[in-house]
Scaffold this active site. Structure first.
Site, PDB file in Angstrom:
ATOM      1  N   CYS A  94      -6.450  -2.317  -9.098  1.00  0.00           N
ATOM      2  CA  CYS A  94      -6.007  -2.394 -10.484  1.00  0.00           C
ATOM      3  C   CYS A  94      -6.483  -3.679 -11.138  1.00  0.00           C
ATOM      4  O   CYS A  94      -6.927  -3.678 -12.290  1.00  0.00           O
ATOM      5  CB  CYS A  94      -4.486  -2.288 -10.541  1.00  0.00           C
ATOM      6  SG  CYS A  94      -3.815  -2.118 -12.215  1.00  0.00           S
ATOM      7  N   CYS A 193       4.343  -1.227 -10.171  1.00  0.00           N
ATOM      8  CA  CYS A 193       4.788  -0.620 -11.425  1.00  0.00           C
ATOM      9  C   CYS A 193       5.065   0.866 -11.251  1.00  0.00           C
ATOM     10  O   CYS A 193       6.000   1.415 -11.842  1.00  0.00           O
ATOM     11  CB  CYS A 193       3.755  -0.862 -12.520  1.00  0.00           C
ATOM     12  SG  CYS A 193       2.088  -0.266 -12.147  1.00  0.00           S
TER      13      CYS A 193
END
Length: 351
Positions: A94, A193
């Protein structure tokens, strides 16, 4: 005036990074990446808090919708990996693919700015002797995130500022309070997340992968129990196996081809070496001969002595001084020279 684009998630770390640079005279532009729907720290209320911080500082705030990129690069990446019996590491993927690269591209093309900053705990310095940017551990070893940043290119490292690299978390909270930032007392994110937005990794994966029952076996192939999907298990797992045994058993491999979870005692879960692919050499150029280093095979694992042997095709072999338990395909192995990140890559499946 120096211009910098600061990635704002709505948390205290990125808020303090923006406030510090603003106080140092930078022309700050806040940038929030819209990664997904839901209540994750990167989204929803996070975007509102990021906007409020920018309003408080009197700086512009931009939001870029990259949900499609996040879906392809992270969600699909995780689902594919877990279904293949590996445990992917989404954070480093990410950072490079979803966060840093798009931020730098947006800053350069849309905002005419060559520098970005984030609230990561790490440090960067330029080494004249080698003509390379070096990635270093943060002062606060408990918060150090250099492990997740090993895959950043030289171009990205040359474009990034990490204002929190010389701070510990207590300092960050104190500065947030001094600046009267609304995020000063905001609880810290404890999970990925995707985990926060779904409640657990199991709940997230169950949205994409249907239950698929199979056998839990020992190393001889003896059936000890049943599972409802290999994606619910990770290498080294001890609890939640649902089988009784005279001695503690651990997951030592995930056999996706035969849909089996293989368990054994701790000695069967140790390896003296492993291979690593997708290697990125960070603070040094790729060596032509083996080097000595210390390696972390998980984010929270202690660094251990290792010999790093360069191979062809962006691969290395790691030979540990002492055999290591729970080496997990899909996770990152990152090797250091003291606080300097030398390189890192993704642990391959064992043959």
């Amino acid at each position: 005036m120096k211009k910098v684009v600061v990635g704002l998630s709505g948390g205290v770390d990125s808020s303090v990074a923006a406030a510090m640079l603003h106080n140092q005279g930078y022309d700050v532009i806040g940038l929030t990446l819209w990664l997904m729907k839901g209540k994750g720290q990167c989204c929803s209320e996070g975007m509102i808090d990021a906007a409020d911080i920018c309003q408080q500082l009197g700086v512009p705030h931009e939001v870029v919708d990259i949900r499609d990129v996040f879906q392809r690069s992270i969600v699909d990446f995780l689902v594919t990996g877990y279904s293949a019996g590996i445990t992917p590491l989404p954070c480093s993927q990410c950072n490079k693919t979803v966060k840093f690269s798009p931020m730098v591209e947006y800053a350069r093309e849309k905002l005419e700015c060559d520098r970005i900053a984030t609230g990561h705990y790490a440090k960067i310095r330029y080494d004249d002797a080698t003509n390379r940017y070096q990635l270093l551990r943060a002062v606060d070893r408990n918060k150090d995130q250099s492990y997740f940043l090993y895959d950043l290119s030289q171009d990205l490292l040359g474009s990034v500022i990490f204002p929190l690299g010389d701070l510990n978390k207590t300092d960050t909270r104190r500065i947030a309070t001094e600046y009267n930032l609304k995020t000063a007392d905001k609880p810290e994110s404890q999970d990925l997340c995707l985990v926060e937005s779904n409640g657990s990794m199991r709940a997230f994966l169950d949205k994409y992968l249907a239950p698929k029952s199979g056998d839990i076996v020992d190393t001889t192939g003896k059936i000890l129990g049943q599972h409802d999907g290999i994606h619910h298990y990770t290498i080294g797992q001890r609890k939640g196996l649902g089988i009784a045994a005279a001695e503690p058993l651990y997951v030592i491999s995930l056999d996706a081809v035969n849909n089996r979870v293989v368990v054994g005692d701790r000695t069967k879960g140790t390896q003296s070496e492993c291979t690593v692919n997708q290697v990125n050499w960070v603070s040094i150029a790729e060596p032509v001969t083996p080097i000595r280093a210390e390696v972390q095979i998980r984010y929270r694992s202690q660094p251990v002595p290792v010999t790093v042997i360069p191979l062809a095709d962006s691969r290395t072999r790691l030979v540990f001084d002492e055999a290591q338990f729970s080496i997990t395909p899909g996770q990152a192995a990152v090797w250091y020279d003291e606080d300097k990140v030398l390189g890192g890559g993704i642990i391959e499946q064992f043959r």
